[in-house]
Scaffold this motif. Structure first.
Motif, PDB file in Angstrom:
ATOM      1  N   VAL A 153    -154.203  -2.459  35.218  1.00 20.41           N
ATOM      2  CA  VAL A 153    -154.763  -3.003  36.715  1.00 20.41           C
ATOM      3  C   VAL A 153    -154.118  -4.694  36.806  1.00 20.41           C
ATOM      4  CG1 VAL A 153    -156.571  -3.597  38.291  1.00 20.41           C
ATOM      5  CG2 VAL A 153    -156.570  -1.173  36.939  1.00 20.41           C
ATOM      6  N   PHE A 154    -154.760  -5.382  35.832  1.00 19.19           N
ATOM      7  CA  PHE A 154    -154.417  -6.718  35.876  1.00 19.19           C
ATOM      8  C   PHE A 154    -152.953  -6.913  36.057  1.00 19.19           C
ATOM      9  CE2 PHE A 154    -153.185 -10.488  33.790  1.00 19.19           C
ATOM     10  CZ  PHE A 154    -153.864 -11.470  34.344  1.00 19.19           C
ATOM     11  N   ILE A 155    -152.231  -6.217  35.332  1.00 19.88           N
ATOM     12  CA  ILE A 155    -150.744  -6.403  35.009  1.00 19.88           C
ATOM     13  C   ILE A 155    -149.948  -6.035  36.395  1.00 19.88           C
ATOM     14  CG2 ILE A 155    -148.680  -6.032  33.798  1.00 19.88           C
ATOM     15  CD1 ILE A 155    -150.137  -5.984  31.219  1.00 19.88           C
ATOM     16  N   GLY A 156    -150.482  -4.584  36.583  1.00 18.83           N
ATOM     17  CA  GLY A 156    -149.912  -4.060  37.680  1.00 18.83           C
ATOM     18  C   GLY A 156    -149.963  -4.712  39.106  1.00 18.83           C
ATOM     19  N   SER A 157    -151.117  -5.229  39.324  1.00 22.69           N
ATOM     20  CA  SER A 157    -151.501  -5.854  40.633  1.00 22.69           C
ATOM     21  C   SER A 157    -150.809  -7.148  40.745  1.00 22.69           C
ATOM     22  CB  SER A 157    -153.095  -6.282  40.656  1.00 22.69           C
ATOM     23  OG  SER A 157    -153.739  -4.968  40.722  1.00 22.69           O
ATOM     24  N   GLY A 158    -150.685  -7.834  39.547  1.00 22.17           N
ATOM     25  CA  GLY A 158    -149.910  -9.263  39.453  1.00 22.17           C
ATOM     26  C   GLY A 158    -148.580  -8.863  39.894  1.00 22.17           C
ATOM     27  N   PHE A 159    -147.953  -7.837  39.238  1.00 20.87           N
ATOM     28  CA  PHE A 159    -146.578  -7.533  39.320  1.00 20.87           C
ATOM     29  C   PHE A 159    -146.204  -7.193  40.749  1.00 20.87           C
ATOM     30  CE2 PHE A 159    -143.145  -4.605  39.647  1.00 20.87           C
ATOM     31  CZ  PHE A 159    -142.128  -4.868  38.851  1.00 20.87           C
ATOM     32  N   ILE A 160    -147.149  -6.697  41.512  1.00 24.88           N
ATOM     33  CA  ILE A 160    -146.867  -6.301  42.887  1.00 24.88           C
ATOM     34  C   ILE A 160    -146.779  -7.415  44.002  1.00 24.88           C
ATOM     35  CG2 ILE A 160    -147.958  -5.024  44.971  1.00 24.88           C
ATOM     36  CD1 ILE A 160    -148.992  -3.182  43.290  1.00 24.88           C
ATOM     37  N   ASP A 161    -147.687  -8.582  43.552  1.00 26.73           N
ATOM     38  CA  ASP A 161    -147.658  -9.710  44.477  1.00 26.73           C
ATOM     39  C   ASP A 161    -146.492 -10.541  43.935  1.00 26.73           C
ATOM     40  OD1 ASP A 161    -150.039  -9.077  45.878  1.00 26.73           O
ATOM     41  OD2 ASP A 161    -151.278 -10.230  44.462  1.00 26.73           O
ATOM     42  N   THR A 162    -146.407 -10.613  42.877  1.00 21.51           N
ATOM     43  CA  THR A 162    -145.078 -11.622  42.278  1.00 21.51           C
ATOM     44  C   THR A 162    -143.764 -11.093  42.864  1.00 21.51           C
ATOM     45  OG1 THR A 162    -146.159 -12.205  40.447  1.00 21.51           O
ATOM     46  CG2 THR A 162    -144.003 -12.588  40.440  1.00 21.51           C
ATOM     47  N   SER A 163    -143.825  -9.581  42.761  1.00 26.67           N
ATOM     48  CA  SER A 163    -142.392  -8.957  43.136  1.00 26.67           C
ATOM     49  C   SER A 163    -142.247  -9.024  44.789  1.00 26.67           C
ATOM     50  CB  SER A 163    -142.310  -7.418  42.863  1.00 26.67           C
ATOM     51  OG  SER A 163    -142.422  -7.445  41.169  1.00 26.67           O
ATOM     52  N   LEU A 164    -143.280  -8.874  45.298  1.00 24.45           N
ATOM     53  CA  LEU A 164    -143.166  -9.154  47.139  1.00 24.45           C
ATOM     54  C   LEU A 164    -142.768 -10.420  47.240  1.00 24.45           C
ATOM     55  CD1 LEU A 164    -146.494  -7.636  48.395  1.00 24.45           C
ATOM     56  CD2 LEU A 164    -144.204  -6.817  48.966  1.00 24.45           C
ATOM     57  N   LYS A 165    -143.121 -11.519  46.590  1.00 26.22           N
ATOM     58  CA  LYS A 165    -142.521 -12.783  47.056  1.00 26.22           C
ATOM     59  C   LYS A 165    -141.201 -12.929  46.604  1.00 26.22           C
ATOM     60  CE  LYS A 165    -142.229 -17.204  47.597  1.00 26.22           C
ATOM     61  NZ  LYS A 165    -142.011 -17.732  48.995  1.00 26.22           N
ATOM     62  N   TYR A 166    -140.888 -12.424  45.327  1.00 25.38           N
ATOM     63  CA  TYR A 166    -139.321 -12.701  44.680  1.00 25.38           C
ATOM     64  C   TYR A 166    -138.548 -11.711  45.604  1.00 25.38           C
ATOM     65  CZ  TYR A 166    -135.252 -12.237  41.697  1.00 25.38           C
ATOM     66  OH  TYR A 166    -134.298 -12.337  41.322  1.00 25.38           O
ATOM     67  N   ILE A 167    -138.767 -10.735  45.939  1.00 22.19           N
ATOM     68  CA  ILE A 167    -137.779  -9.726  46.757  1.00 22.19           C
ATOM     69  C   ILE A 167    -137.819 -10.161  48.302  1.00 22.19           C
ATOM     70  CG2 ILE A 167    -137.381  -7.348  47.657  1.00 22.19           C
ATOM     71  CD1 ILE A 167    -138.934  -6.439  45.204  1.00 22.19           C
ATOM     72  N   GLU A 168    -138.838 -10.549  48.977  1.00 23.94           N
ATOM     73  CA  GLU A 168    -138.633 -10.941  50.286  1.00 23.94           C
ATOM     74  C   GLU A 168    -137.949 -12.680  50.467  1.00 23.94           C
ATOM     75  OE1 GLU A 168    -140.207 -13.786  52.067  1.00 23.94           O
ATOM     76  OE2 GLU A 168    -141.020 -14.747  50.537  1.00 23.94           O
ATOM     77  N   LEU A 169    -138.097 -13.277  49.156  1.00 24.23           N
ATOM     78  CA  LEU A 169    -137.497 -14.481  49.365  1.00 24.23           C
ATOM     79  C   LEU A 169    -135.876 -14.256  49.091  1.00 24.23           C
ATOM     80  CD1 LEU A 169    -137.520 -17.591  49.315  1.00 24.23           C
ATOM     81  CD2 LEU A 169    -138.058 -17.452  46.755  1.00 24.23           C
ATOM     82  N   ASN A 170    -135.604 -13.722  48.181  1.00 27.68           N
ATOM     83  CA  ASN A 170    -134.008 -13.244  47.949  1.00 27.68           C
ATOM     84  C   ASN A 170    -133.217 -12.229  48.504  1.00 27.68           C
ATOM     85  OD1 ASN A 170    -133.655 -15.392  45.381  1.00 27.68           O
ATOM     86  ND2 ASN A 170    -135.663 -14.092  44.985  1.00 27.68           N
ATOM     87  N   TYR A 171    -134.122 -11.190  49.155  1.00 32.78           N
ATOM     88  CA  TYR A 171    -133.210 -10.027  49.662  1.00 32.78           C
ATOM     89  C   TYR A 171    -133.606  -9.628  51.018  1.00 32.78           C
ATOM     90  CZ  TYR A 171    -131.942  -9.807  44.647  1.00 32.78           C
ATOM     91  OH  TYR A 171    -131.629 -10.264  43.434  1.00 32.78           O
ATOM     92  N   VAL A 172    -134.759  -9.969  51.570  1.00 30.59           N
ATOM     93  CA  VAL A 172    -135.400  -9.445  52.718  1.00 30.59           C
ATOM     94  C   VAL A 172    -135.119 -10.243  53.980  1.00 30.59           C
ATOM     95  CG1 VAL A 172    -137.327  -8.051  54.074  1.00 30.59           C
ATOM     96  CG2 VAL A 172    -136.856  -8.036  51.381  1.00 30.59           C
ATOM     97  N   SER A 173    -134.304 -10.041  55.039  1.00 33.59           N
ATOM     98  CA  SER A 173    -134.149 -10.791  56.289  1.00 33.59           C
ATOM     99  C   SER A 173    -135.275 -10.514  57.139  1.00 33.59           C
ATOM    100  CB  SER A 173    -132.994 -10.420  56.954  1.00 33.59           C
ATOM    101  OG  SER A 173    -133.174  -9.084  57.518  1.00 33.59           O
ATOM    102  N   LYS A 174    -135.732 -11.571  58.009  1.00 31.76           N
ATOM    103  CA  LYS A 174    -136.897 -11.598  58.937  1.00 31.76           C
ATOM    104  C   LYS A 174    -137.094 -10.151  59.426  1.00 31.76           C
ATOM    105  CE  LYS A 174    -139.393 -13.955  62.265  1.00 31.76           C
ATOM    106  NZ  LYS A 174    -140.638 -14.066  61.387  1.00 31.76           N
ATOM    107  N   ASN A 175    -135.982  -9.604  60.047  1.00 37.49           N
ATOM    108  CA  ASN A 175    -135.978  -8.432  60.935  1.00 37.49           C
ATOM    109  C   ASN A 175    -136.273  -7.277  59.970  1.00 37.49           C
ATOM    110  OD1 ASN A 175    -135.343  -9.876  63.058  1.00 37.49           O
ATOM    111  ND2 ASN A 175    -133.095  -9.738  63.032  1.00 37.49           N
ATOM    112  N   ASP A 176    -135.870  -7.177  58.740  1.00 41.09           N
ATOM    113  CA  ASP A 176    -136.034  -6.315  57.852  1.00 41.09           C
ATOM    114  C   ASP A 176    -137.477  -5.828  57.223  1.00 41.09           C
ATOM    115  OD1 ASP A 176    -133.426  -5.163  58.369  1.00 41.09           O
ATOM    116  OD2 ASP A 176    -132.525  -6.084  56.416  1.00 41.09           O
TER     117      ASP A 176
END
Length: 289
Positions: A153-176
């Motif tokens: 739970v600790f690793i999975g929850s942390g992975f979700i938050d970390t990945s959200l930041k990484y993906i939105e920063l590098n790959y997701v446009s505002k409209n997407d």
């Protein structure tokens, strides 16, 4: 800051809905699956451009969204097992303490600002999470044979938050952002539907209309919590370590206070210490901006 506030409100609504599940005897597993379906639908409706399902796999963020969707529902199941085997307090602490992972990642990888106020606020926030989550005066006890579940739970929850930041920063446009969020929930829904199909084959599935209503009530704020969190992470004046600290601690604080006001929950001394530390940590992090 408005998106951060909306994310906190949406996440608190999720807490309220979960509390109502037990009151109305709603099947949590079924409601979770329907929740992902309606959260996905919310994202599709919020997307202002024509949707091409065949074009989704071509998006740079698609694989990341699929992985996140699968981890979403896996982490939920691990939380359920942790609650059963180790208690609700252990599950709550493991989930909320995972905020340390995206905070450390943001500071090291993105070279986000640090200072005495901010670091002090983050450290106090971790103590606040622990004390606020304890629901028994005896504290937290984990049997060695069951320790894998809170760790996941600790690793999975942390992975979700970390990945959200990484993906939105590098790959997701505002409209997407809406379609990206919808894809995450859609993948989680598909995995959940497979689980319900398996129950159907075994003859153990009994879908009730109230479980669908529970899914709707949960799905809309669930979508909002992710959508608004991603928007908050895009704010120029807020770095991810600040967002995740304030978001997680404020959710725990508001949820605890809501439990007192709406559900007449009783708190022990450690909980009140946690509430005081939560407020203090949020002030310190906010002043460091």
């Amino acid at each position: 800051m408005i998106y951060l506030l909306l994310s906190i409100i949406a996440s608190t609504l999720i807490f309220i809905v979960f509390k109502l599940f037990s009151k109305y005897n709603i099947n949590t597993m079924q409601a979770i699956v329907f929740n992902y379906i309606f959260a996905c639908t919310s994202g599709l409706l919020a997307y202002g451009e024509p949707i091409s399902l065949s074009g989704l796999p071509q998006q740079e963020w698609f694989i990341g969204a699929v992985v996140l969707g699968l981890i979403f529902i896996l982490v939920f199941n691990c939380m359920a097992i942790t609650t059963q085997k180790n208690g609700l307090s252990v599950a709550a602490v493991a989930s909320k303490m995972s905020v340390a992972i995206p905070i450390i990642f943001g500071i090291i990888v993105y070279h986000e600002s640090t200072g005495l106020l901010k670091i002090s606020g983050i450290i106090i926030a971790l103590f606040a999470v622990y004390f606020t989550s304890i629901k028994k005066s005896s504290g937290i006890h984990i049997q060695k044979e069951n320790i894998i579940f809170p760790v996941l739970v600790f690793i999975g929850s942390g992975f979700i938050d970390t990945s959200l930041k990484y993906i939105e920063l590098n790959y997701v446009s505002k409209n997407d952002i809406p379609i990206f969020s919808a894809t995450i929930f859609g993948c989680a829904a598909l995995l959940g539907l497979l689980a319900l199909t398996y129950q159907r084959i075994r003859g153990t599935l009994n879908i009730q209309f109230k479980n669908i209503l529970g899914g709707i009530a949960l799905g809309i704020p669930n979508y909002g919590s992710i959508y608004f969190l991603i928007q908050a992470l895009r704010a120029e004046n807020l770095d991810s370590s600040t967002v995740f600290t304030i978001n997680n601690v404020a959710i725990l604080l508001v949820s605890t206070l809501t439990g007192i006001l709406l559900f007449k929950e009783e708190l022990i001394l450690k909980n009140w210490i946690g509430i005081a530390l939560s407020i203090f940590s949020i002030l310190l992090v906010a002043l460091s901006i």
